[in-house]
Design a protein around this motif. Structure first.
Motif, PDB file in Angstrom:
ATOM      1  N   ILE A 134       0.803  -1.231   0.000  1.00  0.00           N
ATOM      2  CA  ILE A 134       0.000   0.000   0.000  1.00  0.00           C
ATOM      3  C   ILE A 134       0.834   1.277   0.000  1.00  0.00           C
ATOM      4  O   ILE A 134       0.334   2.330  -0.365  1.00  0.00           O
ATOM      5  CB  ILE A 134      -1.015   0.030   1.172  1.00  0.00           C
ATOM      6  CG1 ILE A 134      -0.292  -0.204   2.488  1.00  0.00           C
ATOM      7  CG2 ILE A 134      -2.143  -0.964   0.963  1.00  0.00           C
ATOM      8  CD1 ILE A 134      -1.190   0.055   3.694  1.00  0.00           C
TER       9      ILE A 134
ATOM     10  N   GLY B 230      -1.369   8.727  -2.314  1.00  0.00           N
ATOM     11  CA  GLY B 230      -1.369   9.330  -0.975  1.00  0.00           C
ATOM     12  C   GLY B 230      -0.387   8.695  -0.015  1.00  0.00           C
ATOM     13  O   GLY B 230       0.475   9.373   0.556  1.00  0.00           O
TER      14      GLY B 230
ATOM     15  N   ALA C 231      -5.587  -1.262  -3.555  1.00  0.00           N
ATOM     16  CA  ALA C 231      -6.099  -2.612  -3.332  1.00  0.00           C
ATOM     17  C   ALA C 231      -7.289  -2.811  -4.270  1.00  0.00           C
ATOM     18  O   ALA C 231      -8.090  -1.895  -4.473  1.00  0.00           O
ATOM     19  CB  ALA C 231      -6.522  -2.766  -1.887  1.00  0.00           C
TER      20      ALA C 231
ATOM     21  N   GLY D 227      -8.940   8.735  -6.257  1.00  0.00           N
ATOM     22  CA  GLY D 227      -7.822   8.008  -5.680  1.00  0.00           C
ATOM     23  C   GLY D 227      -6.913   7.480  -6.767  1.00  0.00           C
ATOM     24  O   GLY D 227      -7.388   6.976  -7.781  1.00  0.00           O
TER      25      GLY D 227
END
Ligand code: ADP
Length: 339
Positions: free
Chosen positions: A282, A304, A289, A300
């Motif tokens: 991640i 991040g 995911a 997204g």
């Protein structure tokens, strides 16, 4: 492979310089030593003794003495030369090994930075191409439609606007990452409670919309060394994810603890959790995911957490995650405390 080849090249250059210096000194040493030995051997022989001998005997004695001197001189020259050759061979092998090691150490970070840059550019162009291509095709199809109505055109423009908003998020994320690739964090004393409060303020509206309660730590007076704005950004990223990947009416708890000269902030949510197979990835760039909810999420790009990881790394800290699918996740950020 590249690194090995370049290291050999650089080591070769180092070696040429070292050997040039060594040979220069060896030649000088040889010249000086030979002339010193020559001077020593040619020290005045006790001619007075020879002179007292009968002429014939004295002459042959003198000749023998000189012959002996010449032989000794040749022998001494040979010895010096041999020693210098052996020494130079040792220097050649030793300097070769040391040069390769130094060249490798010098080039490795450069090579790594270069590879990271290349990967970054490849990732970025790949991610940018998809929404741009989609937008182009959609617009072309709409324009070719002879029965295009105002409503259709508006729909297309709205869709374009959505894609543009995504592209803006993406480019902002990419710029953020590029900015921190080689940056250095500014070190000032920062109180944990201050950054937690500031980050909470930034995500409060988002949490409110989903009726998510954010519990702040009761006590967080520890001080860490770092750049306040960047540290707030890290917390905002993690809190934003906690809200994004949690159901409405759940709770997010923030706790602060002190551990081995480190101050740690843990952010726990009661969200969807992260599968064990995804967990190690991640913090990688562009990793998301593969869940149904992720596919629905428009805002997204998997940037991040890699940005948060980079910032924490710049501060000499660590960020890690534990998670149980269906139960929730905990992200822990530990930073060195100010002395
Ligand atoms: P994104 O823009 O996709 O949120 P991030 O780098 O912030 O990118 O996160 C990477 C991935 O990690 C997300 O796509 C998500 O799958 C997973 N993730 C991060 N935080 C959480 C969380 N609190 N709960 C569940 N999954 C999370």
């Amino acid at each position: 492979m590249h690194l090995h080849k370049n290291s050999v090249k650089l080591a070769g250059l180092y070696l040429v310089i070292i050997m040039a210096i060594s040979l220069f000194f060896s030649v000088s040493l040889y010249t000086v030593s030979v002339s010193e030995i020559e001077r020593g051997l040619r020290r005045p022989t006790p001619h007075s003794v020879i002179d007292q001998l009968p002429a014939e005997f004295g002459n042959s004695m003198r000749m023998r003495l000189e012959q002996e001197h010449d032989e000794q001189l040749d022998q001494a020259r040979g010895h010096v030369l041999q020693s210098l050759i052996v020494i130079n061979l040792f220097i050649f092998v030793g300097a070769g090994i040391v040069s390769y090691y130094l060249a490798y150490r010098t080039l490795r970070p450069i090579e790594e930075a270069h590879e990271a840059q290349a990967r970054f550019t490849a990732d970025a162009s790949h991610e940018l191409r998809t929404p741009i291509a989609a937008m182009q095709t959609e617009t072309e199809v709409t324009l070719m439609d002879p029965h295009l109505t105002l409503a259709d055109a508006k729909k297309q423009l709205t869709s374009n606007l959505e894609e543009l908003a995504k592209l803006t998020t993406l480019t902002e994320g990419l710029l953020g990452l590029a900015r921190f690739e080689n940056a250095q964090a500014e070190a000032q004393k920062v109180v944990l409670a201050d950054i937690v409060t500031a980050a909470h303020e930034q995500v409060a509206t988002l949490a409110k919309q989903k009726h998510i309660q954010v519990k702040l730590p009761a006590e967080a007076s520890m001080e860490v060394l770092g750049d306040k704005t960047l540290l707030i950004e890290v917390l905002v990223i993690v809190l934003d994810n906690a809200i994004k990947y949690s159901d409405a009416k759940t709770t997010i708890s923030i706790t602060a603890t002190e551990d081995h000269k480190q101050a740690c902030i843990a952010i726990s949510d009661e969200g969807q959790g992260i599968a064990a197979a995804d967990l190690p990835h991640i913090f990688e760039r562009f990793y998301r995911a593969d869940t149904a909810r992720n596919k629905q999420q428009a805002d997204g790009y998997g940037l991040g957490l890699s940005l948060a990881h980079r910032i924490v790394e710049l501060h000499g800290g660590t960020i890690s995650a534990t998670s149980t699918v269906g139960k929730g996740s905990t992200f822990t950020i530990c930073l060195p405390m100010a002395a």
